[in-house]
Design an enzyme around this catalytic site. Structure first.
Site, short mmCIF file in Angstrom:
data_model
loop_
_atom_site.label_atom_id
_atom_site.label_comp_id
_atom_site.label_asym_id
_atom_site.label_seq_id
_atom_site.Cartn_x
_atom_site.Cartn_y
_atom_site.Cartn_z
N ASP A 28 23.20 44.16 36.76
CA ASP A 28 22.57 43.08 37.63
C ASP A 28 21.05 43.29 37.15
O ASP A 28 20.57 44.16 37.38
CB ASP A 28 22.76 43.35 38.99
N ASN A 30 18.94 40.56 38.34
CA ASN A 30 18.04 39.53 39.33
C ASN A 30 18.26 40.22 40.93
O ASN A 30 17.71 39.38 41.76
CB ASN A 30 18.36 38.45 39.27
N ASP A 32 20.70 40.47 42.77
CA ASP A 32 21.30 39.70 43.90
C ASP A 32 22.54 40.47 44.22
O ASP A 32 23.30 40.06 45.09
CB ASP A 32 21.57 38.35 43.61
N ASP A 36 25.07 40.10 35.82
CA ASP A 36 24.87 38.60 35.13
C ASP A 36 24.72 38.78 33.46
O ASP A 36 25.03 39.71 33.19
CB ASP A 36 23.60 38.11 35.58
N ASP A 105 37.71 34.26 28.18
CA ASP A 105 38.96 33.97 28.80
C ASP A 105 39.28 32.71 29.11
O ASP A 105 38.36 31.95 29.35
CB ASP A 105 38.58 34.73 30.08
N ASP A 218 44.99 33.71 29.95
CA ASP A 218 45.33 34.18 31.24
C ASP A 218 46.88 33.71 31.38
O ASP A 218 46.97 32.48 31.47
CB ASP A 218 44.29 33.96 32.40
N GLU A 272 48.20 36.92 27.62
CA GLU A 272 48.51 37.85 28.80
C GLU A 272 49.78 37.15 29.09
O GLU A 272 49.75 35.92 29.60
CB GLU A 272 47.40 37.65 30.02
N HIS A 345 40.67 44.79 34.32
CA HIS A 345 40.25 44.27 35.48
C HIS A 345 41.31 44.06 36.48
O HIS A 345 41.02 44.05 37.84
CB HIS A 345 39.61 42.88 35.19
N ASP A 346 42.50 44.09 36.10
CA ASP A 346 43.71 43.81 36.91
C ASP A 346 44.47 45.31 37.22
O ASP A 346 45.54 45.29 37.89
CB ASP A 346 44.79 42.81 36.42
#
Length: 585
Positions: A28, A30, A32, A36, A105, A218, A272, A345-346
């Protein structure tokens, strides 16, 4: 069997190493609390130093984030949280300047319910109504009430979504139900409609024209729905939801995608695919020489510990893991190509799931890396695996962010299937996708150097010990081990194209195999246990004559003099020890 160069069907993506970036949790800039695209740009040299060849970027498109970006509201726009299209174009330029390719993706089984197509479909614009599956409910059930629909009207059929609850949502304005195999904010696209396919193919061409090098697709084998949905209003229950997997027109749809978009572009097309099992033979129809895709992600090995509901886990052993990979290695050896992954990520963190993330974290993390890089197929690194990041110690349901965890648990609590969060906490710590989504641990600074703000999800408490800065400074770290494996794979073609041969197939703790190409062989020995293992390899299992072999131990995850050492078929391996011998005739 020794494969020769003349047998090889070469491709750049077979010889590459893929690094997956989950942008929300990467870096990150910025403050928040959300990663990003400028944060990725800031770390491009890090990726180059590691030696990876392809970046797989999880969705950065405009999205309301019901499913962390997999609910796309605009396929050709960048989400404000992640930056701008100018930022994205600079990232592509920076990667290509370092000879690193980029794949995006592709999420086209469904859109967000905030996508323009769905908004117009709800408004009953003729051109868009059939972009999605709108169906009437069932009224033939006496006294039925519920499911957020009209009184005495049930959903069109009894399917449940993958995220829990009915796979149908009622829309008051339309007066019909729409199908969503995932979250209710992810309505499924109707690929039966040629206009939908045309829109998708044009969008894919738009991204390829911008210079990307391929797509990770996906849940792509869900796009063809069974006849019970397509041709019935309301749909019948003649088929279960699982019959959406490899539906009746899937090869037609993917063949059209290949002919329209992929065939004339030298791109990496990774699909996938749920429900693929090597013994079913379908995989070769997708990734063989005449198949529409480059390779696929199957789920066989990451479902070994799946007990059904997310709060249930079942036991598995080395026989199960070795059996899955061996079936796929053998099944695609002559026609097709494997994807080799243990995390993304899954999935939970690989060292917590397949290794020992406590006493033998370094040893088991490097052993698992050895497995990934010495099997035949394209290897994948999910961000953080290269430093041995572990699962997160969740203490409450409020710490989770993933709908695949939150929705089923809330439903189960409401239906009295479980008594409390405490009852399922241990299993969720093991199973939840959020384990992979905690922020990348860059340093021992506050928030692991990920952000100066409040992270969107908790930072693992072990970041002071496990971080990139410490790993890069330690020549014996997991990070440097990954780097060495990537370099070796670049140098030794047998690691890429060599034929796989299983050894010690009945051993409870040791996985052994060979890779063979043009008279060069690898002998890989992996001890998947917390205990020393003593064993010999029968000479009949070896694909070479020991007397005519020069042997070199060139990979070991323990302190060991890597160099000339001739194996005598009798070995002693320490806990989670990995050894790779390079053998040449």
């Amino acid at each position: 069997m020794t494969e020769t160069n003349t047998d090889l069907d070469r491709a750049w993506w077979k010889e590459s190493v893929v690094y997956q970036i989950y942008p929300r949790s990467f870096n990150d800039t910025n403050s928040d609390g959300v990663g990003d695209i400028p944060g990725i740009i800031e770390k491009v040299d890090y990726l180059d130093d590691l030696g990876v060849d392809i970046i797989w970027l999880n969705p950065v498109y405009e999205s309301p984030n019901a499913d962390n970006g997999y609910d796309i509201a605009d396929y050709q726009s960048i989400m404000d949280e992640f930056g701008t299209m100018d930022d994205w174009e600079l990232l592509l330029e920076e990667l290509h300047d370092r000879d690193i390719r980029l794949i995006m993706d592709l999420v086209v089984n469904h859109t967000s319910d905030e996508h323009e197509w769905f908004i117009k479909s709800r408004a009953n614009e003729d051109e868009y109504r059939d972009y999605y599956f709108w169906r009437n409910g069932r009224t033939d059930i006496d006294g039925f009430t519920g499911f957020n629909g009209p009184e005495n009207e049930a959903p069109p059929n009894e399917w449940e979504s993958f995220f829990g609850g009915p796979a149908w949502a009622y829309d008051d304005d339309v007066g019909k139900w729409y199908m969503h195999l995932f979250d209710r904010k992810q309505p499924d696209l109707n690929w039966e409609n040629p206009a939908v396919r045309e829109e998708i193919f044009e969008m894919m061409e738009w991204w390829l024209d911008k210079g990307i090098d391929g797509f990770r697709m996906d849940v792509i084998n869900l796009i063809s729905k069974p006849d019970s949905v397509v041709h019935h209003d309301p749909p019948t229950n003649e088929s279960e939801m699982w019959h959406s997997i490899d539906g009746p027109r899937i090869h037609e749809f993917l063949g059209e995608m290949h002919d329209r978009v992929l065939k004339d572009n030298d791109v990496f097309a990774l699909g996938e695919m749920m429900g693929q099992h090597m013994d079913m033979g379908l995989a070769r129809s997708y990734v063989g020489r005449d198949g529409p895709l480059s390779t696929i992600f199957h789920f066989d090995h990451v479902l070994l510990d799946n007990g059904g509901p997310i709060w249930e886990t079942k036991d598995w052993g080395l026989h199960d893991l070795r059996g899955v990979f061996t079936r796929w290695q053998d099944g695609l050896s002559a026609d097709g190509w494997n994807s080799i992954y243990l995390s993304n990520h899954d999935q939970p963190r690989l060292v917590s799931r397949f290794g020992n993330d406590d006493r033998y974290r370094r040893e088991s993390a490097t052993l698992l890396a050895t497995l990934i890089f010495t099997l035949r197929g394209t290897p994948y690194i999910f961000q953080g695996a290269e430093i041995g990041m572990t699962n997160y110690p969740f203490e409450s349901l409020s710490e989770f962010r993933d709908v695949e965890t939150i929705n089923p648990v809330k439903n189960a609590l409401g239906n009295d299937e479980i008594d409390s969060f405490e009852q399922v906490k241990h299993a969720l710590r093991h199973n939840s996708r959020d384990n992979a989504r905690t922020p990348m641990q860059w340093s021992d600074a506050e928030n692991a150097g990920f952000t100066d703000g409040k992270p969107w999800i908790g930072v693992n408490t072990n970041y002071e010990e496990i971080n990139v800065e410490a790993a890069r400074a330690d020549p014996n770290s997991i990070w440097n081990y990954y780097r060495d494996l990537i370099s070796l794979r670049d140098e030794h073609e047998v690691m890429v194209y060599g034929h796989y041969g299983l050894l010690l197939g009945e051993h409870d703790s040791v996985w052994g195999y060979t890779r063979s190409l043009d008279g060069a062989h690898l002998l890989v020995l992996l001890n998947f246990s917390d205990h020393e293992q003593h064993f010999d390899i029968p000479d009949w299992e070896l694909p070479f004559d020991e007397q005519s072999i020069d042997a070199e131990l060139f990979v070991c995850n323990y302190d060991h003099d890597v160099g000339n050492e001739i194996p005598d078929r009798w070995f002693e391996l320490r806990p989670w020890e990995a050894r790779v011998y390079h053998l040449a005739e």
